[in-house]
Design a protein around this motif. Structure first.
Motif, PDB file in Angstrom:
ATOM      1  N   CYS A 159      -0.558  -7.233 -59.025  1.00  0.00           N
ATOM      2  CA  CYS A 159      -0.566  -6.695 -57.663  1.00  0.00           C
ATOM      3  C   CYS A 159       0.762  -6.121 -57.199  1.00  0.00           C
ATOM      4  CB  CYS A 159      -0.990  -7.786 -56.687  1.00  0.00           C
ATOM      5  SG  CYS A 159      -2.721  -8.230 -56.822  1.00  0.00           S
ATOM      6  N   LYS A 160       1.862  -6.584 -57.745  1.00  0.00           N
ATOM      7  CA  LYS A 160       3.142  -6.236 -57.131  1.00  0.00           C
ATOM      8  C   LYS A 160       3.754  -4.944 -57.657  1.00  0.00           C
ATOM      9  CE  LYS A 160       3.213  -9.715 -54.389  1.00  0.00           C
ATOM     10  NZ  LYS A 160       2.994  -9.535 -52.969  1.00  0.00           N
TER      11      LYS A 160
ATOM     12  N   PRO B 244       2.597  -1.794 -58.234  1.00  0.00           N
ATOM     13  CA  PRO B 244       2.383  -0.491 -57.587  1.00  0.00           C
ATOM     14  C   PRO B 244       3.228  -0.250 -56.337  1.00  0.00           C
ATOM     15  CG  PRO B 244       0.296  -1.459 -58.203  1.00  0.00           C
ATOM     16  CD  PRO B 244       1.333  -2.504 -58.440  1.00  0.00           C
ATOM     17  N   TYR B 245       3.472  -1.274 -55.558  1.00  0.00           N
ATOM     18  CA  TYR B 245       4.199  -1.060 -54.305  1.00  0.00           C
ATOM     19  C   TYR B 245       5.644  -1.523 -54.395  1.00  0.00           C
ATOM     20  CZ  TYR B 245       5.148  -1.070 -49.267  1.00  0.00           C
ATOM     21  OH  TYR B 245       5.675  -0.831 -48.024  1.00  0.00           O
TER      22      TYR B 245
ATOM     23  N   ASP C 200     -10.430  -1.260 -63.557  1.00  0.00           N
ATOM     24  CA  ASP C 200     -10.584  -1.550 -62.126  1.00  0.00           C
ATOM     25  C   ASP C 200     -10.260  -3.033 -61.864  1.00  0.00           C
ATOM     26  OD1 ASP C 200     -11.286  -1.434 -59.491  1.00  0.00           O
ATOM     27  OD2 ASP C 200     -13.441  -1.593 -59.868  1.00  0.00           O
ATOM     28  N   PHE C 201      -9.041  -3.417 -62.254  1.00  0.00           N
ATOM     29  CA  PHE C 201      -8.650  -4.821 -62.176  1.00  0.00           C
ATOM     30  C   PHE C 201      -8.437  -5.275 -60.733  1.00  0.00           C
ATOM     31  CE2 PHE C 201      -6.770  -4.198 -66.589  1.00  0.00           C
ATOM     32  CZ  PHE C 201      -7.759  -4.938 -67.206  1.00  0.00           C
ATOM     33  N   CYS C 202      -8.592  -6.573 -60.530  1.00  0.00           N
ATOM     34  CA  CYS C 202      -8.246  -7.156 -59.232  1.00  0.00           C
ATOM     35  C   CYS C 202      -7.066  -8.114 -59.438  1.00  0.00           C
ATOM     36  CB  CYS C 202      -9.447  -7.891 -58.650  1.00  0.00           C
ATOM     37  SG  CYS C 202     -10.082  -9.216 -59.682  1.00  0.00           S
ATOM     38  N   CYS C 203      -6.773  -8.885 -58.443  1.00  0.00           N
ATOM     39  CA  CYS C 203      -5.693  -9.873 -58.530  1.00  0.00           C
ATOM     40  C   CYS C 203      -5.984 -10.841 -59.677  1.00  0.00           C
ATOM     41  CB  CYS C 203      -5.603 -10.633 -57.206  1.00  0.00           C
ATOM     42  SG  CYS C 203      -4.612 -12.121 -57.249  1.00  0.00           S
TER      43      CYS C 203
ATOM     44  N   SER D 222     -11.387 -14.609 -60.070  1.00  0.00           N
ATOM     45  CA  SER D 222     -10.542 -13.412 -60.132  1.00  0.00           C
ATOM     46  C   SER D 222     -10.094 -13.145 -61.565  1.00  0.00           C
ATOM     47  CB  SER D 222      -9.298 -13.578 -59.256  1.00  0.00           C
ATOM     48  OG  SER D 222      -9.657 -13.848 -57.928  1.00  0.00           O
TER      49      SER D 222
ATOM     50  N   TYR E  88     -12.327  -1.785 -53.296  1.00  0.00           N
ATOM     51  CA  TYR E  88     -11.248  -1.815 -54.270  1.00  0.00           C
ATOM     52  C   TYR E  88     -10.282  -2.966 -54.035  1.00  0.00           C
ATOM     53  CZ  TYR E  88     -12.766   2.585 -56.182  1.00  0.00           C
ATOM     54  OH  TYR E  88     -13.514   3.556 -56.814  1.00  0.00           O
TER      55      TYR E  88
ATOM     56  N   SER F  53      -8.119  -6.119 -54.097  1.00  0.00           N
ATOM     57  CA  SER F  53      -7.721  -6.996 -55.203  1.00  0.00           C
ATOM     58  C   SER F  53      -8.199  -8.423 -55.021  1.00  0.00           C
ATOM     59  CB  SER F  53      -6.197  -7.015 -55.318  1.00  0.00           C
ATOM     60  OG  SER F  53      -5.769  -5.984 -56.152  1.00  0.00           O
ATOM     61  N   VAL F  54      -8.372  -8.835 -53.785  1.00  0.00           N
ATOM     62  CA  VAL F  54      -8.785 -10.224 -53.586  1.00  0.00           C
ATOM     63  C   VAL F  54     -10.248 -10.330 -53.140  1.00  0.00           C
ATOM     64  CG1 VAL F  54      -6.498 -11.212 -53.246  1.00  0.00           C
ATOM     65  CG2 VAL F  54      -7.685 -10.224 -51.297  1.00  0.00           C
TER      66      VAL F  54
ATOM     67  N   CYS G 101      -1.173  -5.492 -52.445  1.00  0.00           N
ATOM     68  CA  CYS G 101      -1.082  -4.783 -53.729  1.00  0.00           C
ATOM     69  C   CYS G 101      -1.073  -3.271 -53.555  1.00  0.00           C
ATOM     70  CB  CYS G 101      -2.239  -5.181 -54.640  1.00  0.00           C
ATOM     71  SG  CYS G 101      -3.828  -4.515 -54.113  1.00  0.00           S
TER      72      CYS G 101
END
Lengths: 286, 575
Positions: free
Chosen positions: A9-10, A12-13, A37-40, A56, B350, B352-353, B401
């Protein structure tokens, strides 16, 4: 070689340079990275709710499985989280059944066929040290580097299987390849403090400062990380709490992919050198 | 009847009232962007400063060399709507059909007096390509609206919510387009319309000319003359064709190019007489035009307001750096963004959580719901502590994210909205769990726990868990209290605050579990200050899963403590 690239998650930003430098370095070794298409990964939520953490992580592994790919992640916390979830799903049948029932709603299933690998393992084992030595065009002689291992890749060793938990060497081996000199420092296996950032800043900073002072006293010019959170701690957070205290000097932190990329002669822009908040220019390697 | 707007005082008045409401509404809503507080900057940036900063910023942007960026936003994001295409082809087809169809109808058809006539001097609505295009654009809108309705029926649930605003918007669009088609069809088969046109633009030279023209039109163009009876002969048709070419063709193309209205007219033929008698084409025209005016007046208060807010948001965020927020302009921008959200649900899809939402079922985890809550908070809505607690859970489960910001078709800087709202929540006493859980120490939590919920073990009884390390004595009984865990713990070593120092260390947690004093272990600071570095677990000579136990304690503590009112006083000792 092809992997599902799990950025976490971290990146990209907050740490784009880790994503771009990882891509740049791996590309030269012919490694292809596919972003799904991943998530946390589930790590931040493991504190609060076990099942959400496992779902997750399982979803991500199931996505990679569907594409018949192994996962490569540059983040040690993501790595640890995915490895833990893998372990829990593997050993607990009831958990696996229930999680798979939830995954089935989006046409996914976790069978445990995809392997989760950390970037350093891929570099050291899959690509191999000889190939890395061969790729170096600008050896970084004269630079002393403190390899910061990162907890979640190293421990618990019976689950993460990264390296010897008490005497690991993979990171030093990889740093040596760039021509830089890895320094021995007593606190190399300690926590960077980032897991407590925002939760208990006093302890978070105390942990960070202890490590930095130790690296400095051990003769390091910089710290080298291979984890998103560790790098955020030693770069963005260290610079945000900067003091003029001569006793606790500021020590730059460089990502391993940046270090390797520089020694491979890759363009600075791809490595995002300028994005590091504590400038690494003074190391005279750029 | 002359069909120009200006010819009808009633319609003319209606138009001006609608325009007035529309403009007043837009001004009102835009003015609010400067007045509402949408972030931590509220305290030190007065409204005046916000207005001047936005004006300065706008001027600076216009006179800067950002033309290329502005052009990119205008062309790709607005005209081609590439941001929607990036995430879903079907949604792009849906939205682009409605957008393009409606815009073209607005420019070519509704504003024909102002635009089309000037661009094309020979313009006449019943000439091609205009007649054909009008049908084409109408079909595009209908297809788009159809997909929208289908999607909303098909995907119900927290990812796509249908509110009354959506229903009104879809219904209004449907009324406008369908009434337009029906009006065109009813005109085609209206005998009275035909007679009116004939008396205005046609003069017969020979006795049968009128019949010939009608015969030709009824055969070729679908006109219907229920009150007339004539025998169609080839000669009559030939004469009719010639007359039509002389008198009608300069303004009328073949009605078949109106490829929707023409077949629709065919279906209406059996009712032609009554429709013609009741002047259906006139009242359908009124329905059509009035629906458009109602839409105009309703625009600032409806989903259609995104026609204004979304281009603005896309432009503002397209030319500014989303990672560097200017505190002076941040609040008006956030307020504008809150109006720009159409609740399309892309962010939530979309997120993430989103898997965490599936487990915890707190909709405040999903960005689309969260933004609505941010809007409610900004509008000054009073919320009680329990509600804020639920909102806070969602706000801090978010991993910031950046994904939702990247996919938002309206270009909303959601990342900044989340960071701002977190600050506000922390300020109002609803920070992330690790902070509020330390409001009380272990024994205070334990008291509270007993006061509100008997004991942890009782509350937990009968729950089926996947793992139950803290209740299984085999897990922690082997502990020999050697303190290795405590000695290798970096947090224990780093603690300098004497208030923290008296708290429980890892080996003491193991001891509490052995003594059955679970309630005391739950709220200990050690548990919430654990960095999860796994030193204790890796080094334990007895192989006890110390860190995993701490993780489990955190889970249980959170599960129970979040239900306990943190603000309530407890006066009596329940023991």
């Amino acid at each position: 070689m092809k992997f599902a690239f799990f950025k976490g998650c971290k990146i990209p930003y907050y740490l784009e340079q880790y994503g771009s430098s990882t891509r740049a370095v791996l590309k030269t070794f012919g490694v292809r990275l596919l972003e799904l298409d991943f998530c946390c990964c589930g790590y931040p939520n493991r504190d609060l709710h076990f099942e959400s953490f496992v779902l997750s992580a399982a979803r991500n592994m199931a996505l990679a499985e569907k594409k018949n790919l192994d996962i490569l992640t540059p983040c040690k916390c993501c790595y640890g989280s995915l490895k833990h979830a893998f372990h829990f799903l593997h050993e607990n049948e009831r958990l696996r059944r229930d999680i798979n029932a939830e995954l089935a709603k989006e046409g996914l299933v976790w069978k445990g066929k995809s392997t989760v690998k950390h970037l350093l393992t891929v570099l050291c084992d899959d690509i191999g040290l000889p190939a890395i030595y061969a790729s170096i065009v600008k050896p970084l002689g004269g630079l002393s580097v403190a390899a910061h291992y990162g907890c979640h890749a190293l421990r618990p060793s019976n689950i993460v299987h990264f390296d010897d938990p008490l005497a690991p060497s993979i990171f030093e081996d990889l740093i040596s390849a760039t021509g830089a000199k890895p320094v021995g420092w007593p606190r190399r296996l300690d926590c960077c403090g980032n897991p407590l950032w925002g939760k208990n800043n006093a302890i978070s900073l105390a942990l960070m400062r202890t490590k930095i002072a130790d690296a400095y006293e051990s003769g390091a010019d910089c710290i080298c990380t291979a984890c998103t959170y560790c790098q955020l701690q030693f770069d963005a957070i260290q610079s945000s709490v900067k003091t003029d205290n001569a006793a606790s000097p500021e020590l730059p932190s460089i990502l391993y992919t940046q270090l390797l990329g520089l020694s491979m002669g890759l363009p600075e822009r791809l490595l995002g050198i300028k994005r590091n908040i504590i400038p690494v220019e003074k190391l005279k390697i750029v | 009847m002359e069909r120009t707007l200006l010819g009808s005082t009633f319609l003319f008045t209606f138009l001006f009232v609608s325009l007035g409401i529309c403009l007043a509404g837009i001004i009102f809503r835009i003015a609010r962007w400067f007045a509402v507080d949408t972030g931590p900057e509220a305290g030190f940036i007065p409204v005046k400063k916000r207005v001047s900063a936005v004006l300065k910023g706008t001027a600076a942007a216009l006179f800067s060399l950002k033309f290329l960026k502005i052009f990119k936003v205008l062309f790709f994001d607005l005209l081609l709507q590439s941001r929607i295409l990036k995430t879903s082809l079907s949604r792009w087809i849906m939205h682009f059909s409605i957008f393009f169809g409606f815009m073209m109808l607005l420019l070519m058809h509704a504003l024909d007096e102002i635009i089309t006539k000037r661009l094309f001097p020979g313009y006449f609505p019943t000439l091609d390509p205009f007649q054909f295009l009008r049908n084409l654009f109408g079909v595009m809108v209908i297809v788009g609206v159809g997909i929208a309705v289908y999607r909303r029926l098909r995907y119900r649930g927290p990812m796509l919510i249908t509110r009354y605003t959506d229903r009104y918007a879809v219904a209004l669009l449907a009324v406008i387009i369908v009434s337009g088609f029906l009006e065109e069809s009813s005109k085609m088969i209206s005998e009275s319309s035909f007679n009116r046109m004939m008396s205005g633009y046609f003069s017969a030279c020979e006795p049968h000319d009128e019949t010939a023209l009608k015969a030709f039109w009824s055969r070729e163009y679908g006109s219907v003359f229920p009150t007339m009876k004539f025998r169609i002969t080839p000669e009559l048709l030939a004469r009719g064709k010639k007359l039509s070419e002389e008198s009608c063709a300069s303004c009328h193309a073949d009605t078949r190019t109106a490829f929707i209205s023409y077949p629709a007219a065919g279906f209406m033929k059996p009712f032609a007489l009554s429709l013609s008698k009741s002047r259906a084409e006139v009242w359908l025209y009124y329905i059509h035009v009035l629906a458009c005016f109602i839409g105009l007046a309703y625009l600032p208060f409806s989903k259609f307001f995104h026609l204004i807010t979304d281009p603005l948001t896309l432009l503002v965020n397209g030319i500014s750096d989303k990672k560097k927020v200017n505190p002076l302009t941040a609040m008006p921008r956030r307020a504008m963004e809150l109006d720009a959200c159409t609740e399309c649900g892309t962010c939530s899809r979309y997120c993430s959580v989103a898997p965490v939402f599936r487990m915890l079922q707190n909709t405040e985890i999903l960005p689309m719901h969260k933004l609505r809550t941010v809007k409610r908070l900004a509008s000054g809505k009073d919320m009680d502590s329990a509600e804020l607690q639920i909102i806070s859970e969602g706000a801090f489960i978010c991993t910031t994210c950046f994904k939702c910001t990247e996919v938002c078709p309206a270009g909303i800087n959601l990342q900044d909205q989340w960071l701002a709202s977190r600050e506000l929540l922390s300020e109002t006493g609803h920070p992330l769990p690790h902070v509020w859980l330390k409001k009380f120490n272990a024994s205070e939590w334990s008291d509270r726990m007993r006061y509100f919920e008997a004991s942890w073990k009782e509350a937990d009884a009968g729950k089926e868990r996947y793992y139950n390390l803290t209740d299984d004595s085999n897990v922690f009984a082997p502990c020999i209290q050697c303190q290795t865990c405590t000695n290798v713990c970096p947090v224990v070593a780093a603690r300098t605050d004497p208030k923290d120092a008296v708290d429980i260390t890892p080996h003491k947690i193991m001891n509490l579990l052995r003594l059955g004093l679970h309630d005391l272990a739950l709220g200990s600071r050690m548990v919430w200050d654990c960095t999860t570095c796994y030193q204790c677990q890796e080094n334990c000579p007895q192989g006890i899963k110390v860190t995993d136990i701490i993780y489990e304690l955190k889970n249980r503590a959170y599960e129970h403590f979040k239900k306990i009112d943190r603000t309530a006083e407890i006066n009596e000792d329940p023991c």
